[in-house]
Design a protein around this motif. Structure first.
Motif, short mmCIF file in Angstrom:
data_model
loop_
_atom_site.label_atom_id
_atom_site.label_comp_id
_atom_site.label_asym_id
_atom_site.label_seq_id
_atom_site.Cartn_x
_atom_site.Cartn_y
_atom_site.Cartn_z
N MET A 161 -5.55 4.02 6.70
CA MET A 161 -6.50 4.55 5.73
C MET A 161 -7.56 5.36 6.48
O MET A 161 -8.13 4.88 7.47
CB MET A 161 -7.17 3.43 4.92
CG MET A 161 -8.21 3.93 3.93
SD MET A 161 -8.98 2.61 2.96
CE MET A 161 -7.73 2.40 1.68
N PRO A 201 2.21 1.87 1.02
CA PRO A 201 1.30 0.95 1.71
C PRO A 201 0.63 0.02 0.71
O PRO A 201 0.58 0.31 -0.49
CB PRO A 201 0.27 1.90 2.35
CG PRO A 201 0.29 3.12 1.50
CD PRO A 201 1.71 3.26 1.03
N ASP A 235 5.59 -3.62 -0.36
CA ASP A 235 4.60 -2.83 0.36
C ASP A 235 4.92 -2.76 1.85
O ASP A 235 5.72 -3.53 2.37
CB ASP A 235 3.19 -3.37 0.14
CG ASP A 235 3.03 -4.82 0.58
OD1 ASP A 235 3.90 -5.63 0.25
OD2 ASP A 235 2.03 -5.14 1.26
N PHE A 245 -9.34 6.40 11.51
CA PHE A 245 -8.60 5.60 10.54
C PHE A 245 -8.67 4.13 10.91
O PHE A 245 -9.05 3.77 12.03
CB PHE A 245 -7.13 6.05 10.48
CG PHE A 245 -6.36 5.78 11.76
CD1 PHE A 245 -5.61 4.62 11.90
CD2 PHE A 245 -6.39 6.68 12.81
CE1 PHE A 245 -4.89 4.36 13.07
CE2 PHE A 245 -5.68 6.43 13.98
CZ PHE A 245 -4.94 5.28 14.12
N GLY A 285 0.32 0.58 6.88
CA GLY A 285 -0.06 1.98 6.87
C GLY A 285 -1.43 2.19 7.48
O GLY A 285 -1.95 1.34 8.21
N THR A 303 -1.56 -7.37 3.00
CA THR A 303 -3.02 -7.51 3.01
C THR A 303 -3.48 -8.80 2.34
O THR A 303 -4.65 -8.90 1.93
CB THR A 303 -3.70 -6.30 2.34
OG1 THR A 303 -3.13 -6.09 1.04
CG2 THR A 303 -3.50 -5.04 3.16
N ARG A 310 -0.86 0.84 -2.82
CA ARG A 310 -0.40 2.17 -3.26
C ARG A 310 1.12 2.18 -3.35
O ARG A 310 1.80 3.05 -2.83
CB ARG A 310 -0.87 3.25 -2.28
CG ARG A 310 -2.38 3.37 -2.14
CD ARG A 310 -3.03 3.93 -3.41
NE ARG A 310 -4.45 4.16 -3.20
CZ ARG A 310 -5.40 3.25 -3.34
NH1 ARG A 310 -5.06 2.01 -3.71
NH2 ARG A 310 -6.67 3.55 -3.14
N VAL A 351 -3.91 -0.55 7.56
CA VAL A 351 -3.65 -1.28 6.31
C VAL A 351 -2.50 -2.23 6.63
O VAL A 351 -1.35 -1.81 6.75
CB VAL A 351 -3.28 -0.33 5.16
CG1 VAL A 351 -2.96 -1.12 3.89
CG2 VAL A 351 -4.40 0.66 4.90
N THR A 361 -8.08 7.94 1.85
CA THR A 361 -6.69 8.32 1.67
C THR A 361 -5.80 7.46 2.56
O THR A 361 -6.11 7.22 3.73
CB THR A 361 -6.48 9.80 2.03
OG1 THR A 361 -7.34 10.60 1.22
CG2 THR A 361 -5.03 10.22 1.81
N MET A 362 -4.67 7.01 2.04
CA MET A 362 -3.73 6.20 2.80
C MET A 362 -2.57 7.04 3.31
O MET A 362 -2.22 8.08 2.72
CB MET A 362 -3.18 5.05 1.96
CG MET A 362 -4.18 3.94 1.70
SD MET A 362 -3.35 2.51 0.97
CE MET A 362 -4.76 1.44 0.66
#
Length: 352
Positions: A73, A17, A68, A84, A71, A214, A20, A87, A147-148
Protein backbone atom coordinates in the motif's frame (compact mmCIF):
# COMPACT_ATOMS: atom_id res chain seq x y z
CA UNK A 1 -13.61 -32.66 -15.68
CA UNK A 2 -12.07 -29.52 -14.21
CA UNK A 3 -8.64 -28.63 -15.51
CA UNK A 4 -6.96 -27.63 -12.24
CA UNK A 5 -4.08 -25.83 -13.93
CA UNK A 6 -6.56 -23.72 -15.91
CA UNK A 7 -8.43 -22.91 -12.68
CA UNK A 8 -5.18 -21.86 -10.99
CA UNK A 9 -4.25 -19.72 -13.97
CA UNK A 10 -7.65 -18.04 -13.95
CA UNK A 11 -7.61 -17.31 -10.22
CA UNK A 12 -3.97 -16.27 -9.89
CA UNK A 13 -4.23 -13.83 -12.81
CA UNK A 14 -6.62 -11.70 -10.73
CA UNK A 15 -5.24 -9.20 -8.21
CA UNK A 16 -6.73 -9.44 -4.73
CA UNK A 17 -4.75 -8.00 -1.82
CA UNK A 18 -6.53 -8.09 1.53
CA UNK A 19 -9.49 -5.73 1.43
CA UNK A 20 -9.43 -5.39 -2.38
CA UNK A 21 -10.54 -8.87 -3.49
CA UNK A 22 -13.41 -7.85 -5.81
CA UNK A 23 -11.79 -9.06 -9.03
CA UNK A 24 -10.62 -12.44 -7.75
CA UNK A 25 -13.90 -12.93 -5.84
CA UNK A 26 -15.82 -12.53 -9.10
CA UNK A 27 -13.62 -15.15 -10.79
CA UNK A 28 -14.02 -17.51 -7.83
CA UNK A 29 -17.81 -17.12 -7.92
CA UNK A 30 -17.87 -17.96 -11.64
CA UNK A 31 -15.80 -21.11 -11.05
CA UNK A 32 -17.98 -22.16 -8.12
CA UNK A 33 -21.42 -21.53 -9.64
CA UNK A 34 -21.70 -24.73 -11.78
CA UNK A 35 -20.89 -26.92 -8.75
CA UNK A 36 -23.43 -25.61 -6.20
CA UNK A 37 -27.07 -24.63 -5.96
CA UNK A 38 -26.47 -20.90 -5.55
CA UNK A 39 -23.65 -18.44 -5.01
CA UNK A 40 -23.69 -15.15 -3.17
CA UNK A 41 -21.16 -12.56 -2.03
CA UNK A 42 -21.60 -11.10 1.44
CA UNK A 43 -20.99 -7.51 2.52
CA UNK A 44 -17.30 -8.06 3.20
CA UNK A 45 -16.70 -9.84 -0.09
CA UNK A 46 -16.67 -13.50 1.02
CA UNK A 47 -17.85 -15.76 -1.81
CA UNK A 48 -20.37 -18.32 -0.50
CA UNK A 49 -21.60 -21.34 -2.44
CA UNK A 50 -24.52 -23.36 -1.04
CA UNK A 51 -25.05 -27.07 -1.74
CA UNK A 52 -28.00 -28.34 0.34
CA UNK A 53 -28.64 -32.03 0.89
CA UNK A 54 -32.44 -31.70 0.86
CA UNK A 55 -33.07 -32.73 4.47
CA UNK A 56 -34.59 -30.37 7.02
CA UNK A 57 -32.40 -29.25 9.91
CA UNK A 58 -29.36 -30.95 8.39
CA UNK A 59 -25.98 -30.13 9.91
CA UNK A 60 -23.94 -27.53 8.05
CA UNK A 61 -20.39 -28.23 6.92
CA UNK A 62 -18.41 -25.16 5.85
CA UNK A 63 -15.35 -25.53 3.60
CA UNK A 64 -13.04 -22.50 3.65
CA UNK A 65 -10.08 -21.29 1.57
CA UNK A 66 -9.06 -17.64 1.51
CA UNK A 67 -8.83 -15.67 -1.73
CA UNK A 68 -6.74 -12.67 -0.70
CA UNK A 69 -3.00 -12.29 -1.26
CA UNK A 70 -0.17 -10.23 0.18
CA UNK A 71 0.54 -6.86 -1.38
CA UNK A 72 1.70 -3.29 -0.85
CA UNK A 73 0.00 0.00 0.00
CA UNK A 74 1.36 3.39 -1.00
CA UNK A 75 2.01 5.66 1.98
CA UNK A 76 3.80 8.70 0.49
CA UNK A 77 5.68 10.12 -2.49
CA UNK A 78 9.28 11.29 -2.14
CA UNK A 79 11.30 12.84 -4.98
CA UNK A 80 9.23 11.02 -7.60
CA UNK A 81 9.40 7.62 -5.86
CA UNK A 82 6.76 5.87 -3.76
CA UNK A 83 7.06 4.83 -0.16
CA UNK A 84 4.98 1.79 0.80
CA UNK A 85 4.06 -0.58 3.57
CA UNK A 86 3.18 -4.29 3.38
CA UNK A 87 -0.36 -5.63 3.25
CA UNK A 88 0.14 -8.99 4.94
CA UNK A 89 3.48 -10.70 5.50
CA UNK A 90 5.88 -9.55 2.79
CA UNK A 91 9.45 -10.87 2.87
CA UNK A 92 11.96 -7.99 2.55
CA UNK A 93 14.57 -10.37 1.09
CA UNK A 94 12.65 -10.80 -2.16
CA UNK A 95 11.37 -7.25 -2.67
CA UNK A 96 14.24 -5.40 -4.42
CA UNK A 97 13.82 -5.43 -8.24
CA UNK A 98 10.29 -6.87 -8.09
CA UNK A 99 7.57 -5.66 -10.44
CA UNK A 100 4.43 -4.29 -8.79
CA UNK A 101 1.03 -3.79 -10.41
CA UNK A 102 -1.01 -1.01 -8.80
CA UNK A 103 -4.80 -1.39 -8.71
CA UNK A 104 -5.53 1.85 -10.54
CA UNK A 105 -7.71 2.32 -13.62
CA UNK A 106 -5.89 1.58 -15.86
CA UNK A 107 -3.32 -0.43 -13.86
CA UNK A 108 0.12 1.14 -13.42
CA UNK A 109 3.34 -0.86 -13.17
CA UNK A 110 6.23 -0.04 -10.88
CA UNK A 111 9.54 -1.61 -9.91
CA UNK A 112 11.06 -1.77 -6.45
CA UNK A 113 14.28 0.22 -6.59
CA UNK A 114 17.58 -1.50 -5.82
CA UNK A 115 21.24 -0.48 -5.81
CA UNK A 116 23.58 -2.18 -8.32
CA UNK A 117 26.15 -4.38 -6.57
CA UNK A 118 28.96 -2.19 -7.97
CA UNK A 119 28.08 0.73 -5.70
CA UNK A 120 26.96 -1.13 -2.61
CA UNK A 121 29.17 -1.02 0.44
CA UNK A 122 30.45 -4.28 1.87
CA UNK A 123 27.88 -4.06 4.64
CA UNK A 124 25.04 -3.39 2.20
CA UNK A 125 25.96 -6.49 0.19
CA UNK A 126 25.39 -8.65 3.25
CA UNK A 127 22.36 -6.86 4.73
CA UNK A 128 18.65 -7.17 3.93
CA UNK A 129 17.06 -3.74 3.59
CA UNK A 130 13.98 -3.25 5.78
CA UNK A 131 10.76 -2.64 3.85
CA UNK A 132 10.49 0.89 5.22
CA UNK A 133 13.76 1.77 3.46
CA UNK A 134 12.62 0.62 0.01
CA UNK A 135 11.07 2.72 -2.76
CA UNK A 136 8.94 1.94 -5.82
CA UNK A 137 9.76 3.59 -9.14
CA UNK A 138 6.75 4.19 -11.42
CA UNK A 139 8.62 6.27 -13.99
CA UNK A 140 6.94 9.38 -12.69
CA UNK A 141 3.35 8.08 -12.75
CA UNK A 142 1.27 9.63 -9.97
CA UNK A 143 -0.14 7.04 -7.56
CA UNK A 144 -2.27 8.32 -4.63
CA UNK A 145 -1.50 7.33 -1.07
CA UNK A 146 -3.68 4.38 -0.01
CA UNK A 147 -3.46 2.67 -3.41
CA UNK A 148 -2.75 -1.07 -3.22
CA UNK A 149 -0.56 -3.17 -5.47
CA UNK A 150 0.40 -6.83 -5.94
CA UNK A 151 3.31 -8.76 -7.42
CA UNK A 152 3.33 -8.72 -11.21
CA UNK A 153 5.23 -11.21 -13.38
CA UNK A 154 6.39 -10.40 -16.87
CA UNK A 155 4.37 -11.63 -19.86
CA UNK A 156 3.53 -14.36 -20.76
CA UNK A 157 3.78 -15.64 -17.17
CA UNK A 158 1.50 -13.14 -15.39
CA UNK A 159 -1.00 -15.87 -14.53
CA UNK A 160 1.58 -18.50 -13.58
CA UNK A 161 3.47 -21.20 -15.42
CA UNK A 162 4.15 -24.92 -15.42
CA UNK A 163 7.34 -25.91 -13.62
CA UNK A 164 8.33 -29.30 -14.94
CA UNK A 165 5.67 -31.93 -15.57
CA UNK A 166 3.52 -31.68 -12.43
CA UNK A 167 4.33 -28.45 -10.60
CA UNK A 168 2.79 -25.01 -11.07
CA UNK A 169 4.21 -21.63 -10.04
CA UNK A 170 2.42 -18.29 -9.61
CA UNK A 171 1.73 -15.49 -7.19
CA UNK A 172 -1.20 -15.93 -4.77
CA UNK A 173 -1.29 -19.74 -4.73
CA UNK A 174 -1.58 -19.04 -0.99
CA UNK A 175 -4.45 -19.76 -0.82
CA UNK A 176 -6.05 -20.04 -4.23
CA UNK A 177 -4.50 -23.47 -4.68
CA UNK A 178 -6.72 -24.62 -1.81
CA UNK A 179 -9.79 -22.96 -3.33
CA UNK A 180 -9.05 -25.09 -6.41
CA UNK A 181 -8.99 -28.13 -4.08
CA UNK A 182 -12.52 -27.26 -2.93
CA UNK A 183 -13.78 -26.95 -6.51
CA UNK A 184 -12.28 -30.29 -7.49
CA UNK A 185 -13.67 -31.96 -4.34
CA UNK A 186 -17.19 -30.78 -5.21
CA UNK A 187 -16.77 -32.18 -8.71
CA UNK A 188 -15.61 -35.56 -7.36
CA UNK A 189 -18.21 -35.84 -4.60
CA UNK A 190 -21.27 -37.13 -6.59
CA UNK A 191 -19.29 -39.95 -8.23
CA UNK A 192 -17.73 -41.00 -4.91
CA UNK A 193 -21.13 -41.01 -3.20
CA UNK A 194 -22.51 -43.17 -5.99
CA UNK A 195 -19.53 -45.51 -5.90
CA UNK A 196 -19.70 -45.91 -2.11
CA UNK A 197 -23.51 -46.19 -2.07
CA UNK A 198 -23.88 -43.24 0.30
CA UNK A 199 -26.25 -40.29 0.47
CA UNK A 200 -25.01 -37.01 1.90
CA UNK A 201 -26.99 -35.84 4.91
CA UNK A 202 -25.33 -32.49 5.51
CA UNK A 203 -25.58 -29.12 3.81
CA UNK A 204 -22.30 -27.85 2.39
CA UNK A 205 -21.27 -24.20 2.25
CA UNK A 206 -18.08 -23.31 0.38
CA UNK A 207 -16.47 -20.04 1.47
CA UNK A 208 -13.83 -18.17 -0.51
CA UNK A 209 -12.94 -15.88 2.37
CA UNK A 210 -11.36 -12.44 2.31
CA UNK A 211 -8.83 -10.60 4.48
CA UNK A 212 -7.12 -13.65 5.94
CA UNK A 213 -3.65 -12.19 5.49
CA UNK A 214 -4.54 -9.22 7.69
CA UNK A 215 -6.35 -11.00 10.51
CA UNK A 216 -8.94 -13.65 9.48
CA UNK A 217 -11.62 -10.94 9.21
CA UNK A 218 -13.61 -12.56 6.41
CA UNK A 219 -13.74 -15.88 8.26
CA UNK A 220 -15.11 -14.19 11.38
CA UNK A 221 -18.06 -12.67 9.49
CA UNK A 222 -18.67 -15.82 7.40
CA UNK A 223 -18.78 -17.95 10.55
CA UNK A 224 -21.25 -15.61 12.22
CA UNK A 225 -23.50 -15.44 9.15
CA UNK A 226 -23.46 -19.10 8.04
CA UNK A 227 -23.54 -20.62 11.56
CA UNK A 228 -21.85 -23.90 10.55
CA UNK A 229 -21.75 -26.94 12.78
CA UNK A 230 -18.42 -28.08 11.32
CA UNK A 231 -15.66 -26.43 9.29
CA UNK A 232 -12.72 -27.68 7.28
CA UNK A 233 -10.23 -24.88 6.73
CA UNK A 234 -7.95 -25.36 3.73
CA UNK A 235 -4.64 -23.50 3.81
CA UNK A 236 -1.18 -24.09 2.40
CA UNK A 237 1.73 -25.47 4.42
CA UNK A 238 5.48 -25.01 4.02
CA UNK A 239 6.95 -27.07 1.20
CA UNK A 240 10.41 -28.60 1.41
CA UNK A 241 13.26 -27.02 -0.53
CA UNK A 242 17.05 -27.43 -0.27
CA UNK A 243 17.47 -24.45 2.08
CA UNK A 244 14.41 -25.18 4.26
CA UNK A 245 14.60 -26.85 7.67
CA UNK A 246 13.45 -30.47 7.71
CA UNK A 247 11.24 -29.91 10.73
CA UNK A 248 7.94 -28.21 9.89
CA UNK A 249 8.23 -28.52 6.11
CA UNK A 250 6.50 -31.04 3.87
CA UNK A 251 7.33 -32.85 0.66
CA UNK A 252 5.69 -31.48 -2.49
CA UNK A 253 3.98 -34.43 -4.14
CA UNK A 254 3.94 -36.31 -0.81
CA UNK A 255 0.24 -35.78 -0.22
CA UNK A 256 -1.98 -33.24 1.56
CA UNK A 257 -1.12 -31.94 5.04
CA UNK A 258 -3.39 -32.55 8.03
CA UNK A 259 -2.73 -30.09 10.84
CA UNK A 260 -3.08 -31.08 14.48
CA UNK A 261 -3.46 -27.95 16.60
CA UNK A 262 -5.38 -26.84 19.72
CA UNK A 263 -8.23 -25.40 17.63
CA UNK A 264 -8.62 -28.62 15.64
CA UNK A 265 -11.21 -31.22 16.65
CA UNK A 266 -9.49 -34.49 17.47
CA UNK A 267 -12.45 -36.45 16.16
CA UNK A 268 -12.62 -34.63 12.82
CA UNK A 269 -8.86 -35.00 12.40
CA UNK A 270 -9.08 -38.71 13.24
CA UNK A 271 -11.86 -39.28 10.70
CA UNK A 272 -9.83 -37.50 8.00
CA UNK A 273 -6.89 -39.79 8.79
CA UNK A 274 -9.19 -42.82 8.58
CA UNK A 275 -10.61 -41.66 5.25
CA UNK A 276 -7.10 -41.19 3.85
CA UNK A 277 -6.06 -44.66 4.97
CA UNK A 278 -9.17 -46.32 3.58
CA UNK A 279 -8.81 -44.59 0.20
CA UNK A 280 -5.04 -45.13 -0.01
CA UNK A 281 -4.31 -41.40 -0.12
CA UNK A 282 -0.89 -40.30 1.22
CA UNK A 283 -1.18 -37.89 4.14
CA UNK A 284 1.44 -35.75 5.89
CA UNK A 285 0.92 -34.64 9.51
CA UNK A 286 1.74 -31.17 10.82
CA UNK A 287 1.83 -30.63 14.61
CA UNK A 288 1.20 -27.04 15.77
CA UNK A 289 0.98 -26.88 19.59
CA UNK A 290 0.66 -23.07 19.54
CA UNK A 291 -2.07 -22.95 16.90
CA UNK A 292 -2.38 -23.42 13.16
CA UNK A 293 -2.30 -19.72 12.21
CA UNK A 294 -5.28 -20.28 9.90
CA UNK A 295 -8.92 -19.25 9.68
CA UNK A 296 -9.77 -22.18 11.96
CA UNK A 297 -9.14 -19.99 14.99
CA UNK A 298 -11.90 -17.64 13.80
CA UNK A 299 -14.41 -20.40 13.03
CA UNK A 300 -13.76 -22.32 16.24
CA UNK A 301 -14.94 -19.54 18.56
CA UNK A 302 -17.94 -18.32 16.55
CA UNK A 303 -21.22 -18.24 18.48
CA UNK A 304 -21.39 -21.52 20.48
CA UNK A 305 -18.27 -22.90 18.82
CA UNK A 306 -17.55 -24.80 15.61
CA UNK A 307 -15.70 -28.13 15.35
CA UNK A 308 -12.81 -27.52 12.94
CA UNK A 309 -10.22 -29.44 10.97
CA UNK A 310 -7.31 -27.97 8.99
CA UNK A 311 -6.18 -29.51 5.72
CA UNK A 312 -3.75 -28.15 3.16
CA UNK A 313 -1.13 -28.74 0.49
CA UNK A 314 2.64 -28.08 0.57
CA UNK A 315 3.65 -24.74 -0.97
CA UNK A 316 7.21 -23.71 -1.78
CA UNK A 317 8.38 -20.06 -1.65
CA UNK A 318 5.40 -18.69 0.30
CA UNK A 319 4.56 -14.97 -0.02
CA UNK A 320 6.69 -14.50 -3.13
CA UNK A 321 5.68 -14.10 -6.80
CA UNK A 322 6.83 -17.68 -7.52
CA UNK A 323 4.84 -19.74 -5.01
CA UNK A 324 4.89 -23.35 -6.22
CA UNK A 325 2.59 -26.34 -5.69
CA UNK A 326 2.50 -29.94 -6.90
CA UNK A 327 -0.66 -30.77 -8.86
CA UNK A 328 -0.74 -34.30 -7.39
CA UNK A 329 -1.20 -32.79 -3.91
CA UNK A 330 -4.18 -30.76 -5.11
CA UNK A 331 -5.80 -33.85 -6.61
CA UNK A 332 -5.14 -36.00 -3.53
CA UNK A 333 -6.43 -33.31 -1.17
CA UNK A 334 -9.62 -33.04 -3.24
CA UNK A 335 -10.08 -36.83 -3.27
CA UNK A 336 -9.57 -37.01 0.48
CA UNK A 337 -12.06 -34.25 1.17
CA UNK A 338 -14.67 -35.83 -1.10
CA UNK A 339 -14.15 -39.29 0.43
CA UNK A 340 -14.42 -37.84 3.93
CA UNK A 341 -17.63 -35.95 3.16
CA UNK A 342 -19.15 -39.03 1.53
CA UNK A 343 -18.30 -41.17 4.57
CA UNK A 344 -20.31 -38.75 6.71
CA UNK A 345 -18.54 -39.55 9.98
CA UNK A 346 -18.52 -35.88 10.99
CA UNK A 347 -22.29 -36.20 11.64
CA UNK A 348 -21.69 -37.70 15.09
CA UNK A 349 -22.26 -35.30 17.95
CA UNK A 350 -19.16 -33.29 18.89
CA UNK A 351 -18.37 -33.76 22.58
CA UNK A 352 -14.82 -32.35 22.77
Amino acid sequence: MLNVQNILTRLCARPGPSGRETTVSAAAAECLAPLVGRVETDRLGNVLGYLPCGEENAPVLLLDAHLDEVGVMVTAREEGYLRFRPVGGLDPRVMPAQRVRFLTDPPVLGVVACLPPHIQTGEEQHTVQPLEELYIDTGGAEIPAGTMGVFDLSAPFQAGFALGARQFSAKSLDDRACFAVLLRALELLPAIELLRGRTRRADIVVCGSVMEETGRIGAETAAYGVQPDYAVVMDVGFGQSPDAPGDGTFKPGGGPILTLAPECSRRLSATLQSAAKEAGIPLQIEVCPRGSGTNASAYQISRRGVACAVLGVPLKYMHTPVETVHLNDIENAARLLAEWIAAGEFHARETE
